[in-house]
Design a protein around this motif. Structure first.
Motif, PDB file in Angstrom:
ATOM      1  N   PRO A 100       0.801  -1.221   0.000  1.00 50.50           N
ATOM      2  CA  PRO A 100       0.000   0.000   0.000  1.00 50.50           C
ATOM      3  C   PRO A 100       0.831   1.266   0.000  1.00 50.50           C
ATOM      4  CG  PRO A 100      -0.073  -1.121   2.143  1.00 50.50           C
ATOM      5  CD  PRO A 100       0.567  -2.065   1.188  1.00 50.50           C
ATOM      6  N   ASP A 101       2.031   1.217   0.602  1.00 49.72           N
ATOM      7  CA  ASP A 101       2.856   2.424   0.647  1.00 49.72           C
ATOM      8  C   ASP A 101       3.239   2.877  -0.762  1.00 49.72           C
ATOM      9  OD1 ASP A 101       2.696   2.405   3.342  1.00 49.72           O
ATOM     10  OD2 ASP A 101       4.690   1.559   3.696  1.00 49.72           O
ATOM     11  N   LEU A 102       3.564   1.909  -1.624  1.00 51.70           N
ATOM     12  CA  LEU A 102       3.946   2.243  -2.988  1.00 51.70           C
ATOM     13  C   LEU A 102       2.794   2.904  -3.720  1.00 51.70           C
ATOM     14  CD1 LEU A 102       5.880   2.107  -5.402  1.00 51.70           C
ATOM     15  CD2 LEU A 102       4.997  -0.192  -5.858  1.00 51.70           C
ATOM     16  N   TYR A 103       1.593   2.332  -3.575  1.00 46.49           N
ATOM     17  CA  TYR A 103       0.464   2.895  -4.298  1.00 46.49           C
ATOM     18  C   TYR A 103       0.003   4.214  -3.703  1.00 46.49           C
ATOM     19  CZ  TYR A 103       0.480  -1.322  -6.955  1.00 46.49           C
ATOM     20  OH  TYR A 103       0.868  -2.334  -7.785  1.00 46.49           O
ATOM     21  N   SER A 104       0.105   4.360  -2.400  1.00 44.56           N
ATOM     22  CA  SER A 104      -0.211   5.650  -1.798  1.00 44.56           C
ATOM     23  C   SER A 104       0.756   6.707  -2.305  1.00 44.56           C
ATOM     24  CB  SER A 104      -0.138   5.556  -0.268  1.00 44.56           C
ATOM     25  OG  SER A 104      -1.112   4.665   0.221  1.00 44.56           O
ATOM     26  N   ARG A 105       2.024   6.335  -2.407  1.00 44.06           N
ATOM     27  CA  ARG A 105       3.017   7.290  -2.879  1.00 44.06           C
ATOM     28  C   ARG A 105       2.772   7.641  -4.343  1.00 44.06           C
ATOM     29  NH1 ARG A 105       7.596   9.504  -1.388  1.00 44.06           N
ATOM     30  NH2 ARG A 105       9.139  10.105  -2.962  1.00 44.06           N
ATOM     31  N   ARG A 106       2.420   6.611  -5.142  1.00 45.72           N
ATOM     32  CA  ARG A 106       2.159   6.874  -6.553  1.00 45.72           C
ATOM     33  C   ARG A 106       0.991   7.840  -6.717  1.00 45.72           C
ATOM     34  NH1 ARG A 106       1.641   1.542  -9.736  1.00 45.72           N
ATOM     35  NH2 ARG A 106       3.847   1.480  -9.192  1.00 45.72           N
ATOM     36  N   SER A 107      -0.076   7.634  -5.942  1.00 47.82           N
ATOM     37  CA  SER A 107      -1.228   8.528  -6.011  1.00 47.82           C
ATOM     38  C   SER A 107      -0.871   9.925  -5.535  1.00 47.82           C
ATOM     39  CB  SER A 107      -2.383   7.961  -5.173  1.00 47.82           C
ATOM     40  OG  SER A 107      -2.795   6.713  -5.667  1.00 47.82           O
ATOM     41  N   PHE A 108      -0.065   9.977  -4.475  1.00 50.11           N
ATOM     42  CA  PHE A 108       0.356  11.278  -3.961  1.00 50.11           C
ATOM     43  C   PHE A 108       1.180  12.031  -5.003  1.00 50.11           C
ATOM     44  CE2 PHE A 108       3.761  13.734  -1.871  1.00 50.11           C
ATOM     45  CZ  PHE A 108       2.992  14.692  -1.240  1.00 50.11           C
ATOM     46  N   ILE A 109       2.131  11.325  -5.636  1.00 48.01           N
ATOM     47  CA  ILE A 109       2.973  11.965  -6.643  1.00 48.01           C
ATOM     48  C   ILE A 109       2.122  12.451  -7.806  1.00 48.01           C
ATOM     49  CG2 ILE A 109       4.823  11.578  -8.313  1.00 48.01           C
ATOM     50  CD1 ILE A 109       5.732  11.844  -5.416  1.00 48.01           C
ATOM     51  N   ALA A 110       1.146  11.643  -8.214  1.00 50.20           N
ATOM     52  CA  ALA A 110       0.257  12.063  -9.302  1.00 50.20           C
ATOM     53  C   ALA A 110      -0.472  13.343  -8.941  1.00 50.20           C
ATOM     54  CB  ALA A 110      -0.744  10.953  -9.636  1.00 50.20           C
ATOM     55  N   GLY A 111      -0.929  13.435  -7.666  1.00 49.25           N
ATOM     56  CA  GLY A 111      -1.615  14.644  -7.235  1.00 49.25           C
ATOM     57  C   GLY A 111      -0.704  15.855  -7.196  1.00 49.25           C
ATOM     58  N   VAL A 112       0.531  15.640  -6.712  1.00 51.57           N
ATOM     59  CA  VAL A 112       1.492  16.747  -6.664  1.00 51.57           C
ATOM     60  C   VAL A 112       1.812  17.249  -8.065  1.00 51.57           C
ATOM     61  CG1 VAL A 112       3.884  17.338  -6.104  1.00 51.57           C
ATOM     62  CG2 VAL A 112       2.503  16.062  -4.455  1.00 51.57           C
ATOM     63  N   ILE A 113       2.035  16.317  -8.979  1.00 50.61           N
ATOM     64  CA  ILE A 113       2.369  16.708 -10.352  1.00 50.61           C
ATOM     65  C   ILE A 113       1.203  17.429 -10.999  1.00 50.61           C
ATOM     66  CG2 ILE A 113       2.984  15.843 -12.641  1.00 50.61           C
ATOM     67  CD1 ILE A 113       4.451  13.539 -11.236  1.00 50.61           C
ATOM     68  N   THR A 114      -0.003  16.929 -10.755  1.00 49.21           N
ATOM     69  CA  THR A 114      -1.190  17.589 -11.320  1.00 49.21           C
ATOM     70  C   THR A 114      -1.288  19.022 -10.824  1.00 49.21           C
ATOM     71  OG1 THR A 114      -2.358  15.473 -11.449  1.00 49.21           O
ATOM     72  CG2 THR A 114      -3.696  17.467 -11.556  1.00 49.21           C
ATOM     73  N   GLU A 149      11.219  11.790  -7.582  1.00 48.63           N
ATOM     74  CA  GLU A 149       9.863  11.428  -7.192  1.00 48.63           C
ATOM     75  C   GLU A 149       9.320  10.314  -8.090  1.00 48.63           C
ATOM     76  OE1 GLU A 149       7.873  15.163  -7.448  1.00 48.63           O
ATOM     77  OE2 GLU A 149       8.163  15.608  -5.326  1.00 48.63           O
ATOM     78  N   VAL A 150       9.565  10.422  -9.385  1.00 47.30           N
ATOM     79  CA  VAL A 150       9.106   9.397 -10.316  1.00 47.30           C
ATOM     80  C   VAL A 150       9.807   8.070 -10.028  1.00 47.30           C
ATOM     81  CG1 VAL A 150       9.036   8.705 -12.745  1.00 47.30           C
ATOM     82  CG2 VAL A 150       8.487  11.060 -12.108  1.00 47.30           C
ATOM     83  N   LYS A 151      11.099   8.121  -9.764  1.00 48.94           N
ATOM     84  CA  LYS A 151      11.852   6.899  -9.495  1.00 48.94           C
ATOM     85  C   LYS A 151      11.356   6.217  -8.218  1.00 48.94           C
ATOM     86  CE  LYS A 151      16.356   7.016 -10.189  1.00 48.94           C
ATOM     87  NZ  LYS A 151      17.759   7.493 -10.210  1.00 48.94           N
ATOM     88  N   ALA A 152      11.013   7.010  -7.213  1.00 47.96           N
ATOM     89  CA  ALA A 152      10.535   6.435  -5.954  1.00 47.96           C
ATOM     90  C   ALA A 152       9.147   5.824  -6.109  1.00 47.96           C
ATOM     91  CB  ALA A 152      10.521   7.504  -4.863  1.00 47.96           C
ATOM     92  N   ALA A 153       8.282   6.484  -6.867  1.00 47.04           N
ATOM     93  CA  ALA A 153       6.907   6.014  -7.019  1.00 47.04           C
ATOM     94  C   ALA A 153       6.785   4.881  -8.017  1.00 47.04           C
ATOM     95  CB  ALA A 153       6.008   7.176  -7.446  1.00 47.04           C
TER      96      ALA A 153
END
Length: 399
Positions: free
Chosen positions: A2-16, A338-342
């Protein structure tokens, strides 16, 4: 995870959120508002639609209207060319034909991005030129998915050519090696090319030049023919059906594009406790895919069209599309922390893209694909031997 997917969603929101400020940098004002038409295929992920909505939110005087034209890769040229547009979203194999027919105009890439070499090569106006016929929106390359059931066990990355030749691997690999008509023909062509490249790296070179040696083709495709004859491969028509076969039958391996990885990985982890992980591996040499945005030669709004394209293909857009599963076109996106981490799997995607070979980049590609599909299908499934007519047909199509 879940941490990976939470981070991916968070990064998507930040980038948006960051894209909102980027959009203001492209803000265009006109005395008379205009609407530009973008002709494209479907958007299965929603990532492209989000970018377009962001553009329209901040550019009420230069709005972008999306016209979705349902087509197969084979008939895209005819359908797109018959549709009035200011911007075309083209599959890479159609760029040479649109350019040769004078349907699109050269364009500079957006500032601040360095296109990966194979991606640059298939879009540039001429060798060594910075100008492009279409600015890459996303790139693509075939990948080998594998299911991991025990992380403690040795997990050597397999090689698809050896999997196909290994008689002990029975129906553990799903790939687009069947066809059900024009909508799945191109996937079949790509998969057969990749299988040939797995046996002979020189059969299709880095510039899309195909071998005209009949013996070379016969040797390169013989292992695949044997595997299909012995029913050792799950041959499926199209990407979605390949995903379904992989998941429903709990197969160990699958050849597909990286854009499917986030959804498949998450569903497997959520619904199948026996799957410890889904991992991506590269093919020895994958076939390059992707799409690019081109300015219509006859548009009356070239400056506006170029501004739209630069917004949709710039660095922030590349990072956002990556969160939706797309393979970025620019090295800066892969290097972004950020992309590499997510999305850590993108590192191996980049490696595969950098070594990928394009299909023949010729205005005659459609005819080539038809010849290739007919002869290789007859050989693989009907036992019709490849003859000089096969290589002569390819040569004639690309002449």
């Amino acid at each position: 995870m879940p941490d990976l997917y939470s981070r991916r969603s968070f990064i998507a929101g930040v980038i948006t959120a960051g894209m909102l400020s980027t959009a203001t940098g492209y803000l265009l004002t006109r005395r008379t508002p205009v609407t530009l038409t973008l002709v494209t295929g479907g958007d299965a992920t929603g990532g492209r639609s989000l970018l377009i909505n962001l553009w329209n939110r901040f550019n009420p005087d230069v709005r972008l209207d999306v016209l979705t034209v349902n087509s197969s890769t084979r008939d895209q040229y005819d359908k797109f060319a018959g549709t009035r547009a200011d911007i075309y979203n083209l599959d890479v194999i159609h760029i040479p034909r649109f350019a040769a027919r004078g349907r699109i105009a050269p364009i500079d890439p957006p500032d601040g991005i360095t296109l990966l070499a194979p991606v640059q090569r298939v879009s540039q106006v001429e060798e060594g030129s910075a100008r492009l016929w279409a600015v890459p929106l996303n790139t693509d390359v075939g990948m080998l998915y594998r299911r991991i059931t025990d992380k403690r066990a040795t997990d050597a990355e397999p090689e698809i050519g050896r999997l196909v030749a290994d008689r002990t691997q029975v129906r553990q690999l799903a790939a687009q090696l069947a066809t059900e008509g024009s909508t799945t023909d191109e996937a079949f062509v790509i998969n057969v090319l990749e299988q040939a490249l797995a046996q002979d790296r020189t059969i299709l070179d880095e510039r899309g030049v195909v071998s005209t040696s009949l013996g070379q083709w016969q040797r390169a495709l013989a292992p695949l023919a044997a595997a299909l004859r012995d029913n050792r491969i799950v041959a499926v028509a199209g990407e979605e059906k390949t995903n379904a076969a992989f998941q429903e039958r709990n197969l160990r391996y699958m050849r597909n594009w990286p854009v499917w990885f986030p959804a498949i990985d998450r569903e497997e982890r959520d619904k199948k406790p026996g799957t410890a992980a889904i991992r991506l591996g590269r093919l020895p040499i994958g076939v390059l895919g992707g799409q690019g945005l081109a300015v219509a030669e006859d548009t009356g709004y070239r400056d506006e069209a170029e501004a739209v394209i630069h917004f949709l293909t710039g660095m922030p857009a590349q990072k956002l599309l990556a969160t939706y599963g797309f393979a970025p076109t620019a090295s800066e996106a892969y290097n972004d922390p950020e992309v590499k981490a997510a999305m850590p799997h993108l590192e191996i995607v980049r490696s595969a893209v950098e070594d990928a070979h394009p299909r023949p980049m010729s205005a005659g590609y459609a005819d080539f694909a038809q010849v290739f599909r007919q002869h290789t299908y007859d050989y693989l499934y009907r036992g019709v031997q490849l003859t000089d007519g096969f290589v002569e047909g390819m040569q004639g199509a690309l002449r």
